[in-house]
Design an enzyme around this catalytic site. Sequence first.
Site, PDB file in Angstrom:
ATOM      1  N   CYS A  64     -19.396   1.284  -4.437  1.00 39.20           N
ATOM      2  CA  CYS A  64     -20.463   2.269  -4.246  1.00 39.20           C
ATOM      3  C   CYS A  64     -20.991   2.625  -5.641  1.00 39.20           C
ATOM      4  O   CYS A  64     -20.893   1.827  -6.561  1.00 39.20           O
ATOM      5  CB  CYS A  64     -19.955   3.481  -3.476  1.00 39.20           C
ATOM      6  SG  CYS A  64     -18.680   4.428  -4.347  1.00 39.20           S
ATOM      7  N   TYR A  65     -21.543   3.817  -5.794  1.00 35.53           N
ATOM      8  CA  TYR A  65     -22.071   4.230  -7.100  1.00 35.53           C
ATOM      9  C   TYR A  65     -20.975   4.511  -8.114  1.00 35.53           C
ATOM     10  O   TYR A  65     -20.985   3.988  -9.224  1.00 35.53           O
ATOM     11  CB  TYR A  65     -22.929   5.493  -6.952  1.00 35.53           C
ATOM     12  CG  TYR A  65     -24.191   5.276  -6.165  1.00 35.53           C
ATOM     13  CD1 TYR A  65     -25.314   4.716  -6.761  1.00 35.53           C
ATOM     14  CD2 TYR A  65     -24.245   5.624  -4.827  1.00 35.53           C
ATOM     15  CE1 TYR A  65     -26.472   4.510  -6.039  1.00 35.53           C
ATOM     16  CE2 TYR A  65     -25.410   5.429  -4.092  1.00 35.53           C
ATOM     17  CZ  TYR A  65     -26.517   4.869  -4.699  1.00 35.53           C
ATOM     18  OH  TYR A  65     -27.655   4.659  -3.979  1.00 35.53           O
TER      19      TYR A  65
END
Length: 105
Positions: A64-65
Amino acid sequence: MFERISIKQLNDLMESGKPLHIVDIRDPQSFAAGHIINAKPLDNSNVQDFIANTPKDDHVSVCCYHGNSSQGAAQFLAEQGFTNVSSLDGGFEMWKLAKADKVEV
């Protein structure tokens, strides 16, 4: 159950030649702007196909981020029967700083 892995551990997995599926759960615009080489986007529209068509014993690493949301997604995949699931600590933001040569757009 899933494990949290470091950038080095994911890089080692990528170089091992063993079956590895890197899935990126960020939004489509972020994915299009850059992602880990060979990563595939994963979201609500394609998760059921992924579950149905991916061998449950292959390694699946979720990105993810920053490495937070990926933990929930990794847990979900483990609950679907995947036996070798990981979440990338630091997420794509840390990956692109450490491994810029392994980012594609």
